[in-house]
Design a protein around this motif. Structure first.
Motif, mmCIF file in Angstrom:
data_model
loop_
_atom_site.group_PDB
_atom_site.id
_atom_site.type_symbol
_atom_site.label_atom_id
_atom_site.label_comp_id
_atom_site.label_asym_id
_atom_site.label_seq_id
_atom_site.Cartn_x
_atom_site.Cartn_y
_atom_site.Cartn_z
ATOM 1 N N ASP A 126 0.834 -1.203 0.000
ATOM 2 C CA ASP A 126 0.000 0.000 0.000
ATOM 3 C C ASP A 126 0.869 1.252 0.000
ATOM 4 O O ASP A 126 0.603 2.218 -0.729
ATOM 5 N N ILE A 127 1.887 1.257 0.845
ATOM 6 C CA ILE A 127 2.765 2.416 0.989
ATOM 7 C C ILE A 127 3.529 2.681 -0.296
ATOM 8 O O ILE A 127 3.638 3.819 -0.758
ATOM 9 N N LEU A 128 4.047 1.633 -0.904
ATOM 10 C CA LEU A 128 4.815 1.778 -2.144
ATOM 11 C C LEU A 128 3.948 2.323 -3.271
ATOM 12 O O LEU A 128 4.387 3.175 -4.055
ATOM 13 N N GLN A 129 2.710 1.866 -3.347
ATOM 14 C CA GLN A 129 1.805 2.340 -4.397
ATOM 15 C C GLN A 129 1.484 3.820 -4.223
ATOM 16 O O GLN A 129 1.407 4.573 -5.199
ATOM 17 N N ILE A 130 1.315 4.251 -2.986
ATOM 18 C CA ILE A 130 1.020 5.661 -2.708
ATOM 19 C C ILE A 130 2.214 6.541 -3.074
ATOM 20 O O ILE A 130 2.075 7.568 -3.733
ATOM 21 N N LEU A 131 3.408 6.134 -2.652
ATOM 22 C CA LEU A 131 4.605 6.941 -2.862
ATOM 23 C C LEU A 131 5.012 7.007 -4.333
ATOM 24 O O LEU A 131 5.639 7.978 -4.774
ATOM 25 N N ALA A 132 4.645 5.990 -5.089
ATOM 26 C CA ALA A 132 5.032 5.933 -6.503
ATOM 27 C C ALA A 132 4.391 7.036 -7.331
ATOM 28 O O ALA A 132 4.819 7.310 -8.457
ATOM 29 N N THR A 133 3.394 7.717 -6.773
ATOM 30 C CA THR A 133 2.717 8.797 -7.499
ATOM 31 C C THR A 133 3.509 10.096 -7.476
ATOM 32 O O THR A 133 3.186 11.034 -8.200
#
Length: 253
Positions: A126-133
Protein backbone atom coordinates in the motif's frame (compact mmCIF):
# COMPACT_ATOMS: atom_id res chain seq x y z
CA UNK A 1 -19.83 -7.51 48.55
CA UNK A 2 -19.06 -11.12 47.64
CA UNK A 3 -16.15 -11.96 45.32
CA UNK A 4 -18.46 -13.04 42.50
CA UNK A 5 -20.47 -9.82 42.76
CA UNK A 6 -17.33 -7.70 42.65
CA UNK A 7 -16.04 -9.54 39.61
CA UNK A 8 -19.38 -9.06 37.86
CA UNK A 9 -19.19 -5.37 38.67
CA UNK A 10 -15.66 -5.23 37.23
CA UNK A 11 -16.94 -6.83 34.02
CA UNK A 12 -19.67 -4.18 33.85
CA UNK A 13 -17.08 -1.41 34.23
CA UNK A 14 -15.08 -2.97 31.41
CA UNK A 15 -18.07 -3.13 29.10
CA UNK A 16 -18.89 0.52 29.81
CA UNK A 17 -15.36 1.98 29.67
CA UNK A 18 -13.27 -0.47 27.63
CA UNK A 19 -10.58 -0.58 30.32
CA UNK A 20 -10.17 -0.48 34.10
CA UNK A 21 -7.34 0.41 36.49
CA UNK A 22 -6.33 -1.54 39.58
CA UNK A 23 -6.02 1.55 41.78
CA UNK A 24 -9.44 2.91 40.83
CA UNK A 25 -11.13 -0.46 41.34
CA UNK A 26 -9.43 -0.81 44.72
CA UNK A 27 -10.88 2.53 45.83
CA UNK A 28 -14.28 1.80 44.30
CA UNK A 29 -14.75 -1.55 46.05
CA UNK A 30 -12.77 -0.70 49.21
CA UNK A 31 -10.45 -3.69 48.89
CA UNK A 32 -6.68 -3.99 48.48
CA UNK A 33 -4.99 -3.69 45.10
CA UNK A 34 -3.74 -7.27 45.49
CA UNK A 35 -7.35 -8.38 45.83
CA UNK A 36 -8.25 -6.60 42.58
CA UNK A 37 -5.27 -8.15 40.81
CA UNK A 38 -6.51 -11.61 41.86
CA UNK A 39 -9.96 -10.73 40.49
CA UNK A 40 -8.45 -9.65 37.19
CA UNK A 41 -6.38 -12.82 36.97
CA UNK A 42 -9.47 -14.95 37.50
CA UNK A 43 -11.40 -12.99 34.89
CA UNK A 44 -8.49 -13.23 32.44
CA UNK A 45 -8.34 -17.01 32.91
CA UNK A 46 -12.05 -17.09 32.13
CA UNK A 47 -11.40 -15.18 28.89
CA UNK A 48 -13.24 -12.09 30.03
CA UNK A 49 -10.40 -9.60 29.81
CA UNK A 50 -6.75 -9.00 29.01
CA UNK A 51 -4.59 -7.77 31.89
CA UNK A 52 -2.39 -4.79 31.13
CA UNK A 53 0.05 -2.57 32.98
CA UNK A 54 -1.93 -1.26 35.96
CA UNK A 55 -5.29 -2.64 34.89
CA UNK A 56 -7.14 -4.55 32.19
CA UNK A 57 -9.01 -4.20 28.89
CA UNK A 58 -11.76 -6.18 27.19
CA UNK A 59 -9.66 -8.62 25.16
CA UNK A 60 -12.49 -9.86 22.95
CA UNK A 61 -13.35 -6.31 21.86
CA UNK A 62 -9.83 -5.06 21.28
CA UNK A 63 -9.16 -4.55 17.54
CA UNK A 64 -5.43 -5.27 17.39
CA UNK A 65 -5.70 -8.83 16.11
CA UNK A 66 -7.63 -7.90 13.00
CA UNK A 67 -5.77 -8.23 9.74
CA UNK A 68 -4.02 -5.05 8.68
CA UNK A 69 -6.17 -4.88 5.55
CA UNK A 70 -9.25 -4.74 7.82
CA UNK A 71 -7.82 -1.97 10.04
CA UNK A 72 -7.25 0.72 7.42
CA UNK A 73 -10.36 2.70 8.40
CA UNK A 74 -10.21 1.96 12.13
CA UNK A 75 -9.30 4.98 14.32
CA UNK A 76 -8.54 6.91 11.14
CA UNK A 77 -8.57 10.33 12.81
CA UNK A 78 -6.04 9.16 15.39
CA UNK A 79 -3.80 7.68 12.72
CA UNK A 80 -3.87 10.93 10.77
CA UNK A 81 -2.90 12.85 13.91
CA UNK A 82 0.05 10.50 14.45
CA UNK A 83 1.05 10.68 10.79
CA UNK A 84 1.08 14.50 10.88
CA UNK A 85 3.43 14.44 13.88
CA UNK A 86 5.69 11.84 12.26
CA UNK A 87 5.84 13.82 9.01
CA UNK A 88 7.31 16.81 10.89
CA UNK A 89 10.22 14.63 12.03
CA UNK A 90 11.38 13.97 8.46
CA UNK A 91 13.97 16.02 6.59
CA UNK A 92 14.84 16.40 2.93
CA UNK A 93 17.33 13.96 1.38
CA UNK A 94 16.92 11.36 4.11
CA UNK A 95 16.56 7.63 3.66
CA UNK A 96 13.50 6.46 5.55
CA UNK A 97 11.99 3.09 6.39
CA UNK A 98 8.20 2.76 6.65
CA UNK A 99 7.13 -0.46 8.31
CA UNK A 100 3.90 -2.37 7.74
CA UNK A 101 1.40 -0.15 9.55
CA UNK A 102 -1.97 1.38 8.75
CA UNK A 103 -0.72 4.58 10.39
CA UNK A 104 2.21 4.58 7.98
CA UNK A 105 -0.27 4.45 5.10
CA UNK A 106 -1.49 7.87 6.26
CA UNK A 107 2.11 9.03 6.62
CA UNK A 108 2.82 7.90 3.04
CA UNK A 109 -0.14 9.97 1.82
CA UNK A 110 1.35 13.08 3.43
CA UNK A 111 4.71 12.37 1.85
CA UNK A 112 3.18 11.75 -1.56
CA UNK A 113 1.49 15.17 -1.57
CA UNK A 114 4.55 17.03 -0.27
CA UNK A 115 7.58 18.61 -1.94
CA UNK A 116 10.05 16.51 0.01
CA UNK A 117 12.83 14.64 -1.77
CA UNK A 118 13.49 11.43 0.14
CA UNK A 119 14.26 7.76 -0.40
CA UNK A 120 11.67 5.53 1.24
CA UNK A 121 12.13 1.80 1.73
CA UNK A 122 9.03 -0.15 2.74
CA UNK A 123 7.82 -3.72 3.03
CA UNK A 124 4.16 -2.73 2.61
CA UNK A 125 2.62 -2.66 -0.88
CA UNK A 126 0.00 0.00 0.00
CA UNK A 127 2.77 2.42 0.99
CA UNK A 128 4.82 1.78 -2.14
CA UNK A 129 1.81 2.34 -4.40
CA UNK A 130 1.02 5.66 -2.71
CA UNK A 131 4.61 6.94 -2.86
CA UNK A 132 5.03 5.93 -6.50
CA UNK A 133 2.72 8.80 -7.50
CA UNK A 134 5.34 11.39 -6.51
CA UNK A 135 8.41 11.57 -8.81
CA UNK A 136 10.42 13.37 -6.09
CA UNK A 137 10.26 10.29 -3.90
CA UNK A 138 12.32 7.20 -4.60
CA UNK A 139 10.19 4.30 -3.36
CA UNK A 140 11.98 0.98 -2.86
CA UNK A 141 10.27 -2.28 -1.97
CA UNK A 142 12.04 -4.89 0.12
CA UNK A 143 10.53 -7.93 -1.54
CA UNK A 144 10.49 -11.20 0.36
CA UNK A 145 7.72 -13.55 1.38
CA UNK A 146 4.32 -11.99 0.73
CA UNK A 147 1.74 -12.09 3.55
CA UNK A 148 -1.76 -11.36 2.30
CA UNK A 149 -3.10 -10.43 5.76
CA UNK A 150 -0.76 -7.43 5.92
CA UNK A 151 -0.39 -6.82 2.18
CA UNK A 152 3.36 -6.79 2.61
CA UNK A 153 6.59 -8.70 3.00
CA UNK A 154 8.11 -10.26 6.11
CA UNK A 155 10.64 -12.91 7.03
CA UNK A 156 14.22 -13.90 6.24
CA UNK A 157 14.47 -12.55 2.68
CA UNK A 158 12.94 -9.22 3.70
CA UNK A 159 15.28 -8.96 6.68
CA UNK A 160 18.36 -9.53 4.50
CA UNK A 161 17.37 -6.55 2.32
CA UNK A 162 16.65 -4.30 5.30
CA UNK A 163 20.04 -5.13 6.85
CA UNK A 164 21.83 -3.73 3.79
CA UNK A 165 20.52 -0.22 4.47
CA UNK A 166 21.46 2.51 6.91
CA UNK A 167 18.25 4.47 7.48
CA UNK A 168 18.15 8.00 8.83
CA UNK A 169 14.74 7.33 10.32
CA UNK A 170 12.41 4.36 10.71
CA UNK A 171 8.75 4.49 11.61
CA UNK A 172 7.67 1.18 13.09
CA UNK A 173 4.21 -0.15 13.88
CA UNK A 174 3.28 -1.85 17.14
CA UNK A 175 0.55 -4.00 18.67
CA UNK A 176 1.19 -2.57 22.12
CA UNK A 177 3.66 -1.86 24.90
CA UNK A 178 4.64 -4.17 27.75
CA UNK A 179 5.26 -1.60 30.50
CA UNK A 180 6.42 -4.29 32.93
CA UNK A 181 9.35 -5.32 30.70
CA UNK A 182 9.70 -1.92 28.97
CA UNK A 183 9.20 -3.68 25.63
CA UNK A 184 7.52 -2.88 22.30
CA UNK A 185 5.46 -5.81 21.04
CA UNK A 186 3.82 -7.19 17.94
CA UNK A 187 1.67 -10.18 17.06
CA UNK A 188 4.05 -12.75 15.58
CA UNK A 189 7.68 -13.76 15.20
CA UNK A 190 7.99 -13.04 11.44
CA UNK A 191 6.69 -9.50 11.84
CA UNK A 192 8.72 -9.05 15.04
CA UNK A 193 12.03 -10.12 13.51
CA UNK A 194 11.43 -7.90 10.49
CA UNK A 195 10.70 -4.90 12.70
CA UNK A 196 13.77 -5.68 14.81
CA UNK A 197 15.97 -5.58 11.69
CA UNK A 198 14.59 -2.14 10.79
CA UNK A 199 15.25 -0.84 14.30
CA UNK A 200 18.86 -2.07 14.19
CA UNK A 201 19.42 -0.50 10.74
CA UNK A 202 18.15 2.97 11.69
CA UNK A 203 19.76 5.98 13.33
CA UNK A 204 16.47 7.43 14.61
CA UNK A 205 13.68 4.93 15.27
CA UNK A 206 10.13 5.87 16.17
CA UNK A 207 7.21 3.67 17.14
CA UNK A 208 3.92 4.94 15.68
CA UNK A 209 0.87 3.87 17.68
CA UNK A 210 -2.41 5.02 19.18
CA UNK A 211 -2.64 5.90 22.89
CA UNK A 212 -4.79 2.82 23.62
CA UNK A 213 -1.85 0.55 22.83
CA UNK A 214 0.00 1.73 25.93
CA UNK A 215 -2.50 -0.43 27.83
CA UNK A 216 -2.04 -3.59 25.77
CA UNK A 217 0.80 -5.89 24.83
CA UNK A 218 1.05 -8.74 22.37
CA UNK A 219 3.11 -11.90 22.13
CA UNK A 220 6.45 -10.93 20.53
CA UNK A 221 8.87 -8.33 21.95
CA UNK A 222 10.80 -6.85 19.06
CA UNK A 223 12.43 -3.89 20.86
CA UNK A 224 12.95 -2.37 24.29
CA UNK A 225 12.77 1.25 25.35
CA UNK A 226 16.57 1.52 25.13
CA UNK A 227 16.36 0.59 21.43
CA UNK A 228 14.06 3.38 20.27
CA UNK A 229 14.27 7.16 19.95
CA UNK A 230 10.64 7.94 20.65
CA UNK A 231 6.96 7.05 20.37
CA UNK A 232 4.64 9.07 18.13
CA UNK A 233 1.07 8.88 19.40
CA UNK A 234 -2.23 10.72 19.05
CA UNK A 235 -2.51 11.52 22.77
CA UNK A 236 -0.19 11.06 25.73
CA UNK A 237 -0.95 8.20 28.15
CA UNK A 238 -1.34 8.43 31.94
CA UNK A 239 1.27 10.31 33.98
CA UNK A 240 2.62 7.06 35.42
CA UNK A 241 3.44 5.73 31.96
CA UNK A 242 4.83 9.10 30.84
CA UNK A 243 7.17 9.11 33.84
CA UNK A 244 8.35 5.58 33.10
CA UNK A 245 9.09 6.51 29.49
CA UNK A 246 10.94 9.66 30.54
CA UNK A 247 13.14 7.70 32.92
CA UNK A 248 13.94 5.29 30.07
CA UNK A 249 14.88 8.18 27.79
CA UNK A 250 11.96 7.63 25.41
CA UNK A 251 10.59 10.86 23.96
CA UNK A 252 6.86 11.21 23.33
CA UNK A 253 5.59 13.10 20.31
Amino acid sequence: MFTEERQSAIEKCLRENGKVKVKELSEMFQVTEDCIRKDLKILENAGKLKRTYGGAILSQDYPLKRDVVDRRQFNLDKKRTIAAKAFKLMKNNETIFLDISTTNIELAKLLATSNMRVVVVSNMIDILQILATNPSITAIGTGGTMYQTVNGFMGAATIEVIKQYSFDRAFIGSCGVDMTDCAITTLGVEDGLTKKAAVHSSRHKYVVMERDKFYFNDSYKYAYFDDISGIVTDEFPDDTIVSTLERAGVKLF
